[in-house]
Enzyme design. Structure first.
Site, short mmCIF file in Angstrom:
data_model
loop_
_atom_site.label_atom_id
_atom_site.label_comp_id
_atom_site.label_asym_id
_atom_site.label_seq_id
_atom_site.Cartn_x
_atom_site.Cartn_y
_atom_site.Cartn_z
CB VAL A 72 -1.01 0.03 1.18
CG1 VAL A 72 -2.00 -1.11 1.11
CG2 VAL A 72 -0.31 0.10 2.53
CG ASN A 92 -7.17 -3.64 8.72
OD1 ASN A 92 -7.42 -3.52 9.93
ND2 ASN A 92 -6.31 -4.55 8.28
CB SER A 100 -5.35 3.33 16.91
OG SER A 100 -4.85 3.05 18.19
CE1 TYR A 125 -0.71 2.03 14.70
CE2 TYR A 125 -1.50 2.80 16.83
CZ TYR A 125 -1.62 1.96 15.74
OH TYR A 125 -2.65 1.06 15.68
CB ALA A 126 -0.54 8.89 18.41
CB ALA A 127 1.07 11.76 14.12
CE LYS A 158 -3.62 3.08 12.94
NZ LYS A 158 -4.28 2.36 11.84
CB ILE A 189 -7.30 -5.86 18.90
CG1 ILE A 189 -8.21 -4.60 18.98
CG2 ILE A 189 -8.03 -7.03 18.26
CD1 ILE A 189 -9.44 -4.71 19.84
P1 NAP Z 1 -1.28 -6.94 12.07
O1 NAP Z 1 -1.74 -8.22 12.62
O2 NAP Z 1 0.14 -6.52 12.24
O3 NAP Z 1 -1.67 -6.89 10.52
C1 NAP Z 1 -1.33 -5.77 9.75
C2 NAP Z 1 -1.87 -5.96 8.35
O4 NAP Z 1 -1.45 -4.83 7.56
C3 NAP Z 1 -1.29 -7.21 7.69
O5 NAP Z 1 -2.29 -7.82 6.91
C4 NAP Z 1 -0.20 -6.65 6.80
O6 NAP Z 1 -0.03 -7.49 5.67
C5 NAP Z 1 -0.81 -5.30 6.39
N1 NAP Z 1 0.22 -4.36 5.94
C6 NAP Z 1 1.18 -3.77 6.68
N2 NAP Z 1 1.96 -3.02 5.88
C7 NAP Z 1 1.48 -3.15 4.62
C8 NAP Z 1 1.87 -2.64 3.34
N3 NAP Z 1 2.92 -1.82 3.21
N4 NAP Z 1 1.13 -2.98 2.26
C9 NAP Z 1 0.07 -3.82 2.37
N5 NAP Z 1 -0.34 -4.33 3.54
C10 NAP Z 1 0.35 -4.00 4.65
O7 NAP Z 1 -2.11 -5.72 12.67
P2 NAP Z 1 -3.59 -5.67 13.30
O8 NAP Z 1 -3.45 -5.67 14.76
O9 NAP Z 1 -4.48 -6.63 12.64
O10 NAP Z 1 -3.97 -4.17 12.88
C11 NAP Z 1 -4.85 -3.87 11.82
C12 NAP Z 1 -5.19 -2.39 11.91
O11 NAP Z 1 -5.79 -2.13 13.17
C13 NAP Z 1 -3.97 -1.48 11.82
O12 NAP Z 1 -4.30 -0.34 11.10
C14 NAP Z 1 -3.70 -1.13 13.26
O13 NAP Z 1 -3.03 0.10 13.39
C15 NAP Z 1 -5.11 -1.08 13.82
N6 NAP Z 1 -5.17 -1.26 15.26
C16 NAP Z 1 -4.75 -2.40 15.85
C17 NAP Z 1 -4.81 -2.51 17.24
C18 NAP Z 1 -4.38 -3.75 17.97
O14 NAP Z 1 -4.39 -3.73 19.21
N7 NAP Z 1 -4.03 -4.82 17.31
C19 NAP Z 1 -5.30 -1.44 17.99
C20 NAP Z 1 -5.71 -0.29 17.35
C21 NAP Z 1 -5.66 -0.20 15.98
P3 NAP Z 1 1.37 -7.90 5.01
O15 NAP Z 1 2.39 -7.91 6.11
O16 NAP Z 1 1.07 -9.25 4.41
O17 NAP Z 1 1.63 -6.86 3.99
#
Ligand code: NAP
Length: 252
Positions: free
Chosen positions: A69, A95, A147, A160-162, A164, A193
């Site tokens: 992305v 996402n 987030s 990250y906070a900036a 989001k 999460i």
């Molecule tokens: P995760 O398990 O680390 O998964 C991140 C996803 O983003 C993966 O599918 C990864 O796929 C994809 N990604 C990362 N960089 C990418 C790139 N350059 N191009 C395409 N895809 C990319 O994270 P998650 O916890 O599921 O988080 C998902 C979203 O929720 C994020 O935006 C995160 O900031 C937000 N969030 C998460 C939490 C939490 O506690 N987990 C809390 C608040 C917000 P590939 O590596 O295969 O590219």
């Protein structure tokens, strides 16, 4: 329980579909009948996801696409390909996200820029390209995964906070620009999460965080996915420009 045909014949693009919250969102939308264009860098994980959806005999299906992305031209090319294959896109879920934590005092430019590009610039590129199609179709649902860090700030996560918080501004502005075209745009702000992103946190820190969460546990990817699926569906037609917080009561 989801209604299997709620989103039948709709096309969704979900970024970051290979793992965690994005993977759960893809399955939740496919469970409602959507064709989900799932993108991430890891094509094999996306293919496994497509096989899982098919194996479960979900009413929708997953169409896997390997995309970084952070590559603006690749994002544009993907949206054009989806447009020519399916004609319309009704749902966009931004996402994909990363963290590169560190204190501001020692944060280097790359650490800041990488997070801003993945989490915010890429979402803007997708919103711009997909909303053009949504305007033509006079319908759309855009959901940006922000987030609680973007709402509250978080020490060690200025980048990250900036990013989001920026997503929240992007969301509200798009909601104001495109509301007249029957396009809604909302943000979902998860708290802590259980995914790869939080897995690496030290156990001591996880226990301390749990103590701050009224529900006393981390959330699941499926709980966030159900909120996204609700916002993507017909029942959320009068909700736009909102930040829906899914955090077990952490921020109230
Ligand atoms: P995760 O398990 O680390 O998964 C991140 C996803 O983003 C993966 O599918 C990864 O796929 C994809 N990604 C990362 N960089 C990418 C790139 N350059 N191009 C395409 N895809 C990319 O994270 P998650 O916890 O599921 O988080 C998902 C979203 O929720 C994020 O935006 C995160 O900031 C937000 N969030 C998460 C939490 C939490 O506690 N987990 C809390 C608040 C917000 P590939 O590596 O295969 O590219």
């Amino acid at each position: 329980m989801s209604t299997p045909t709620l989103l039948q014949d709709q096309i969704a693009i979900v970024t970051g579909g290979s793992r965690g919250i994005g993977r759960a969102i893809c399955l939740a939308l496919a469970a409602r009948g959507c064709t989900v264009v799932a993108c991430a860098r890891d094509l094999s994980k996306l293919q496994e996801l497509a096989e899982e959806a098919a194996g479960r005999e979900l009413p929708g299906r997953i169409d896997p696409h390997a995309v970084d992305v952070c590559d603006r031209d690749a994002v544009q090319a993907l949206v054009e390909e989806v447009g020519s294959r399916y004609d319309k896109v009704q749902i966009l879920v931004n996402n994909a996200g990363i963290t590169r934590d560190g204190l501001v005092l020692s944060m280097d430019d790359d650490q800041f820029e990488d997070v801003l590009t993945t989490n915010l610039r890429a979402a803007f590129w997708f919103c711009r390209a997909v909303s053009r199609m949504m305007v033509q179709g006079r319908y759309g649902r855009i959901i940006n995964v922000s987030s609680v860090s973007g709402v509250m700030g978080n020490a060690g996560q200025a980048n990250y906070a900036a990013s989001k918080a920026g997503l929240i501004g992007l969301t509200k502005s798009i909601a104001k620009e495109l509301g007249k075209r029957k396009i809604t745009c909302n943000a979902v702000a998860p708290g802590f999460i259980e995914t790869d992103m939080t897995w690496a946190l030290p156990e001591k820190m996880k226990e301390a965080v749990k103590g701050l969460i009224p529900l006393n546990r981390f959330g699941t990817a499926e709980e966030v996915a159900e909120t996204v699926a609700f916002l993507a569906g017909p029942a959320a037609g009068y909700i736009t420009g909102q930040v829906v917080i899914v955090d077990g009561g952490l921020r109230m």
